[in-house]
Design an enzyme around this catalytic site. Structure first.
Site, PDB file in Angstrom:
ATOM      1  N   ASN A  11       0.866  -1.176   0.000  1.00 53.11           N
ATOM      2  CA  ASN A  11       0.000   0.000   0.000  1.00 53.11           C
ATOM      3  C   ASN A  11       0.907   1.231   0.000  1.00 53.11           C
ATOM      4  O   ASN A  11       1.508   1.559   1.014  1.00 53.11           O
ATOM      5  CB  ASN A  11      -0.887  -0.039   1.256  1.00 53.11           C
ATOM      6  CG  ASN A  11      -1.713   1.214   1.418  1.00 53.11           C
ATOM      7  OD1 ASN A  11      -1.798   2.040   0.516  1.00 53.11           O
ATOM      8  ND2 ASN A  11      -2.347   1.353   2.584  1.00 53.11           N
ATOM      9  N   LYS A  13       0.086   4.267  -0.285  1.00 50.64           N
ATOM     10  CA  LYS A  13      -0.558   5.459   0.296  1.00 50.64           C
ATOM     11  C   LYS A  13      -0.286   6.669  -0.609  1.00 50.64           C
ATOM     12  O   LYS A  13      -0.251   6.523  -1.819  1.00 50.64           O
ATOM     13  CB  LYS A  13      -0.071   5.669   1.741  1.00 50.64           C
ATOM     14  CG  LYS A  13      -0.256   4.403   2.579  1.00 50.64           C
ATOM     15  CD  LYS A  13      -0.090   4.618   4.053  1.00 50.64           C
ATOM     16  CE  LYS A  13      -0.288   3.283   4.777  1.00 50.64           C
ATOM     17  NZ  LYS A  13      -0.231   3.417   6.242  1.00 50.64           N
ATOM     18  N   HIS A  98      -9.702   1.147   4.831  1.00 50.76           N
ATOM     19  CA  HIS A  98      -8.440   1.358   5.558  1.00 50.76           C
ATOM     20  C   HIS A  98      -8.702   2.310   6.729  1.00 50.76           C
ATOM     21  O   HIS A  98      -9.492   3.249   6.616  1.00 50.76           O
ATOM     22  CB  HIS A  98      -7.383   1.928   4.610  1.00 50.76           C
ATOM     23  CG  HIS A  98      -6.017   1.907   5.201  1.00 50.76           C
ATOM     24  ND1 HIS A  98      -5.609   2.831   6.137  1.00 50.76           N
ATOM     25  CD2 HIS A  98      -4.980   1.052   5.035  1.00 50.76           C
ATOM     26  CE1 HIS A  98      -4.374   2.545   6.512  1.00 50.76           C
ATOM     27  NE2 HIS A  98      -3.963   1.471   5.850  1.00 50.76           N
ATOM     28  N   GLU A 100      -7.083   4.697   7.859  1.00 53.40           N
ATOM     29  CA  GLU A 100      -6.842   6.119   7.558  1.00 53.40           C
ATOM     30  C   GLU A 100      -8.069   6.740   6.890  1.00 53.40           C
ATOM     31  O   GLU A 100      -8.394   7.900   7.122  1.00 53.40           O
ATOM     32  CB  GLU A 100      -5.589   6.266   6.681  1.00 53.40           C
ATOM     33  CG  GLU A 100      -4.327   6.007   7.508  1.00 53.40           C
ATOM     34  CD  GLU A 100      -3.136   5.465   6.731  1.00 53.40           C
ATOM     35  OE1 GLU A 100      -3.137   5.519   5.484  1.00 53.40           O
ATOM     36  OE2 GLU A 100      -2.200   4.976   7.380  1.00 53.40           O
ATOM     37  N   GLU A 170      -5.669  -4.996  10.435  1.00 54.50           N
ATOM     38  CA  GLU A 170      -4.626  -4.003  10.689  1.00 54.50           C
ATOM     39  C   GLU A 170      -4.917  -3.281  11.996  1.00 54.50           C
ATOM     40  O   GLU A 170      -5.717  -2.331  12.023  1.00 54.50           O
ATOM     41  CB  GLU A 170      -4.589  -2.973   9.558  1.00 54.50           C
ATOM     42  CG  GLU A 170      -4.270  -3.565   8.202  1.00 54.50           C
ATOM     43  CD  GLU A 170      -3.660  -2.519   7.283  1.00 54.50           C
ATOM     44  OE1 GLU A 170      -2.547  -2.756   6.797  1.00 54.50           O
ATOM     45  OE2 GLU A 170      -4.260  -1.452   7.089  1.00 54.50           O
ATOM     46  N   GLY A 176       2.287   2.104  10.865  1.00 55.39           N
ATOM     47  CA  GLY A 176       3.257   3.196  10.750  1.00 55.39           C
ATOM     48  C   GLY A 176       3.953   3.536  12.054  1.00 55.39           C
ATOM     49  O   GLY A 176       4.641   4.552  12.138  1.00 55.39           O
ATOM     50  N   SER A 216       3.143  -2.259  10.395  1.00 54.10           N
ATOM     51  CA  SER A 216       4.589  -2.361  10.619  1.00 54.10           C
ATOM     52  C   SER A 216       5.181  -3.717  10.213  1.00 54.10           C
ATOM     53  O   SER A 216       6.066  -4.239  10.893  1.00 54.10           O
ATOM     54  CB  SER A 216       4.939  -2.026  12.074  1.00 54.10           C
ATOM     55  OG  SER A 216       4.593  -0.669  12.349  1.00 54.10           O
TER      56      SER A 216
HETATM   57  P1  PGA Z   1       2.668   0.220   7.717  1.00 57.24           P
HETATM   58  O1  PGA Z   1       1.218   0.459   7.056  1.00 57.24           O
HETATM   59  O2  PGA Z   1       3.201  -1.062   7.123  1.00 57.24           O
HETATM   60  O3  PGA Z   1       3.481   1.427   7.308  1.00 57.24           O
HETATM   61  O4  PGA Z   1       2.469   0.104   9.166  1.00 57.24           O
HETATM   62  C1  PGA Z   1       0.327  -0.597   6.834  1.00 57.24           C
HETATM   63  C2  PGA Z   1      -0.955  -0.094   6.228  1.00 57.24           C
HETATM   64  O5  PGA Z   1      -1.411   0.989   6.617  1.00 57.24           O
HETATM   65  O6  PGA Z   1      -1.539  -0.746   5.343  1.00 57.24           O
END
Ligand code: PGA
Length: 257
Positions: A11, A13, A98, A100, A170, A176, A216
């Site tokens: 992803n 982003k 997601h 976010e 997730e 992140g 992560s």
């Molecule tokens: P990350 O993000 O691997 O940077 O923690 C995962 C995601 O948001 O899909």
């Protein structure tokens, strides 16, 4: 991980311009010429880079995913992208729900379900994200929250449709942050989700649905995560932006190998 084919999805982003996406896809294609047959790889570039990325990856064993979709095929929805448009841009997957998007764009469970429906109608595989916040985990609300999110999308669906949805668990506190869930914590949740699916759809369907872990994921934790029986792959954010780390993650040590 029984017979489910592993899926590693990157992803991106809101990272990578069109030239950066094209360069990365070109290098990834070269690096993954001998992709192990037990893994499927997907990249999710920003929307403007979908088509150029898909063109670079044409006939390569790497699929392209949208990061978002609007649940209508066309109309006066300024700024939005339809499932038909995603398909025409070369997508066979799309991330939905997601955290976010739930957090910053106020997407509800009901809206996420509409997106899943719209994608399925277009033959695009949804990567349907769910996950609890740290406060919810600390308040012991993880399982009830996940069950609500899961049901919102899976209730009143037939088995055939259910099997086309990829779930991504997730935990928000792991996205992140560098704080990945331990393999045991992730496995506990994945087993719970599969059990819920088993109750709703029966064992065969529950065993066929892929459940990815995200939050992560890095080269140094992917092998242990993938050893867990109910973890079928990963949704990778930060570590999918660099070629060496993403290639290492895709080349995880399979328990079967
Ligand atoms: P990350 O993000 O691997 O940077 O923690 C995962 C995601 O948001 O899909």
């Amino acid at each position: 991980m029984t017979s489910r084919k592993a899926l590693i999805a990157g992803n991106w982003k809101m990272f990578k311009t069109i030239p950066e996406a094209v360069d990365f896809a070109t290098a990834l294609r070269k690096a993954l010429t001998s992709l192990p047959p037990h893994v499927e790889v997907v990249v999710a570039p920003p929307s403007v880079a979908l088509l150029p990325t898909a063109q670079v990856l044409e006939s390569a064993p790497i699929a392209v995913s949208g990061q978002n979709v609007y649940p209508a095929n066309e109309g006066a929805f300024t700024g939005e992208i339809s499932p038909t448009m995603l398909k025409a841009a070369g997508c066979s997957y799309c991330i939905v729900g997601h955290s976010e998007r739930r957090q910053y764009f106020h997407e509800t469970d009901a809206f996420v379900r509409e997106k899943v429906d719209a994608l399925l109608a277009e033959g695009i595989t949804p990567i349907f994200c769910i996950g609890e916040s740290l406060a919810q985990r600390q308040a012991n609300e993880t399982f009830s929250l996940l069950s609500t999110q899961l049901n919102a999308t899976f209730a009143n669906r037939d088995r055939e449709q259910a099997e086309q949805i990829v779930i991504a668990y997730e935990p928000i506190w792991a996205i992140g942050t560098g704080h990945t869930a331990t393999p045991a914590q992730a496995q506990e949740v994945h087993a719970f989700l599969r059990q819920q699916l088993d109750h709703s759809f029966g064992a065969d369907t529950a065993q066929r649905i892929r459940i990815l872990y995200g939050g992560s994921v890095k080269p140094d934790n992917i092998d242990d995560l993938m050893k867990q029986p109910d973890i079928d792959g990963a949704l990778v954010g930060g570590a999918s932006l660099k070629l060496d780390s993403f290639v290492r993650i895709v080349s995880f040590q399979s328990p079967a190998a």
